[in-house]
Enzyme design. Structure first.
Site, PDB file in Angstrom:
ATOM      1  N   GLY A  27       0.823  -1.209   0.000  1.00 19.94           N
ATOM      2  CA  GLY A  27       0.000   0.000   0.000  1.00 19.94           C
ATOM      3  C   GLY A  27       0.855   1.255   0.000  1.00 19.94           C
ATOM      4  N   HIS A  33       4.565   2.072  -7.841  1.00 23.72           N
ATOM      5  CA  HIS A  33       3.568   0.990  -7.798  1.00 23.72           C
ATOM      6  C   HIS A  33       2.654   1.060  -9.025  1.00 23.72           C
ATOM      7  CE1 HIS A  33       4.314   1.615  -3.342  1.00 23.72           C
ATOM      8  NE2 HIS A  33       4.526   0.316  -3.472  1.00 23.72           N
ATOM      9  N   ASP A 146      13.619  -3.261  -5.454  1.00 25.91           N
ATOM     10  CA  ASP A 146      13.934  -4.294  -4.463  1.00 25.91           C
ATOM     11  C   ASP A 146      14.599  -5.453  -5.206  1.00 25.91           C
ATOM     12  OD1 ASP A 146      12.633  -3.204  -1.956  1.00 25.91           O
ATOM     13  OD2 ASP A 146      10.981  -3.103  -3.365  1.00 25.91           O
ATOM     14  N   LEU A 180      11.764   6.185  -6.193  1.00 25.50           N
ATOM     15  CA  LEU A 180      10.525   6.358  -5.432  1.00 25.50           C
ATOM     16  C   LEU A 180      10.397   5.234  -4.412  1.00 25.50           C
ATOM     17  CD1 LEU A 180       7.720   7.497  -7.899  1.00 25.50           C
ATOM     18  CD2 LEU A 180       9.491   8.817  -6.767  1.00 25.50           C
ATOM     19  N   ARG A 183       9.005   4.997   1.827  1.00 19.82           N
ATOM     20  CA  ARG A 183       9.807   5.507   2.952  1.00 19.82           C
ATOM     21  C   ARG A 183      10.370   6.911   2.682  1.00 19.82           C
ATOM     22  NH1 ARG A 183      10.903  -0.332   3.596  1.00 19.82           N
ATOM     23  NH2 ARG A 183      10.030  -0.872   5.638  1.00 19.82           N
TER      24      ARG A 183
HETATM   25  O1  PAF Z   1       7.849  -5.156  -1.994  1.00 17.11           O
HETATM   26  C1  PAF Z   1       6.905  -5.118  -1.161  1.00 17.11           C
HETATM   27  O2  PAF Z   1       6.132  -4.149  -1.092  1.00 17.11           O
HETATM   28  C2  PAF Z   1       6.730  -6.277  -0.206  1.00 17.11           C
HETATM   29  O3  PAF Z   1       7.950  -6.792   0.202  1.00 17.11           O
HETATM   30  C3  PAF Z   1       5.814  -7.385  -0.752  1.00 17.11           C
HETATM   31  C4  PAF Z   1       6.439  -8.038  -1.982  1.00 17.11           C
HETATM   32  C5  PAF Z   1       4.459  -6.797  -1.105  1.00 17.11           C
HETATM   33  C6  PAF Z   1       5.605  -8.458   0.299  1.00 17.11           C
HETATM   34  O4  PAF Z   1       5.017  -7.952   1.449  1.00 17.11           O
END
Ligand code: PAF
Length: 276
Positions: A27, A33, A146, A180, A183
């Site tokens: 979220g 995202h 990530d 982005l 945090r």
């Molecule tokens: O990258 C993220 O936001 C989280 O690590 C994930 C993959 C949704 C798992 O909680």
């Protein structure tokens, strides 16, 4: 778009869908995202975005409690982005009993962020496996910011035979280069200006390696000193092979430079792929 909170309702909603794309998130959605949802749209199926702040992947004393929860705004953004289903379970829905079965992440998780966030990747693979089991997508989309998480999830899918294609999406950045991240919202305005130093150091390393420099250790030490002198607390700056994040030899060509460092109370990560 349907907003669904329970596993039962979700399974009922997805029952008739032939192909499903999952975008797992915690979220507090930003343009990074939404780029994942945009990519999901290219796979032309029912798009499910999960919104769940997963306690299991936060280390004790981490920012689980203060992690921003912005469900109403997130749903408005998802609706505009063409998402079909937002899955936002309560904690007791995904973890109705203590989660005693925890997945063991692969070896590549025992370095870099894994060194500094004990239990983090175990929490990630456990919740991602649960989401895969609940949603049964044919494709799942993750951000390349990530980078280590993406490699860990690819290993999860390979080693547990999930029939799921994993797609990594390029990091979305501010105009000055800052990746982005939810945090980033923790940064003061002074820290926000300073935050670009992380990406600047990675770009310098990338340029040097692409120009033929091979002393990766020296390049990373230079970056660590630059960050430390500017008041950062550096977890790591490291050059790795892209596949499996192994230590690279001088002849390796497909590299990635990764970093994690604290600016005040905020931990930032970033990475850049390098074709040497
Ligand atoms: O990258 C993220 O936001 C989280 O690590 C994930 C993959 C949704 C798992 O909680």
């Amino acid at each position: 778009m349907d907003l669904i909170h329970t596993v039962g309702e979700l399974r009922k909603r997805l029952g008739g869908e032939r192909s499903i794309v999952l975008v797992p998130t915690m979220g507090n959605l930003h343009a990074g995202h939404l780029a994942l949802v945009e990519e999901a749209n290219r796979h032309g199926a029912c798009i499910v975005t999960s919104l769940f702040v997963n306690r299991l992947q936060f280390e004790p004393g981490g920012d689980f409690d203060r992690y921003p929860r912005t469900l109403a705004e997130d749903c408005a953004k998802l609706e505009r982005a063409g998402c079909h289903v937002a899955f936002a379970p309560e904690e007791r829905e995904l973890y109705p009993e203590p989660q005693e079965i925890l997945l063991q992440p692969p070896k590549l998780a025992e370095q870099l962020c894994g060194d500094f966030r004990p239990g983090h990747f175990q929490g990630v693979v456990t919740v991602v496996a649960k989401l895969f089991n609940i949603v049964a997508p044919h494709t799942a989309i993750f951000g390349r910011k990530d980078y280590q998480q993406l490699a860990v999830i690819r290993a999860l899918v390979r080693q547990l035979n999930y029939p799921i294609a994993i797609v990594g999406v390029e990091t979305v950045r501010e105009p000055d280069g800052l990746a982005l991240s939810s945090r980033n919202g923790y940064l003061s305005s002074g820290e926000r200006t300073e935050a670009v130093r992380l990406n600047r150091n990675l770009r310098r390393i990338k340029e040097k390696i692409e120009a033929g420099e091979r002393d990766f250790g020296a390049l990373c030490s230079f970056a660590i000193k630059d960050l430390t002198d500017a008041g950062w607390k550096v977890d790591y700056v490291a050059v790795r092979h892209q596949r499996g994040l192994a230590l690279p030899g001088p002849a390796d060509r497909d590299l990635v430079v990764l970093a994690a460092a604290w600016l005040g109370k905020t931990r930032l990560i970033d990475n850049l792929e390098i074709r040497a």
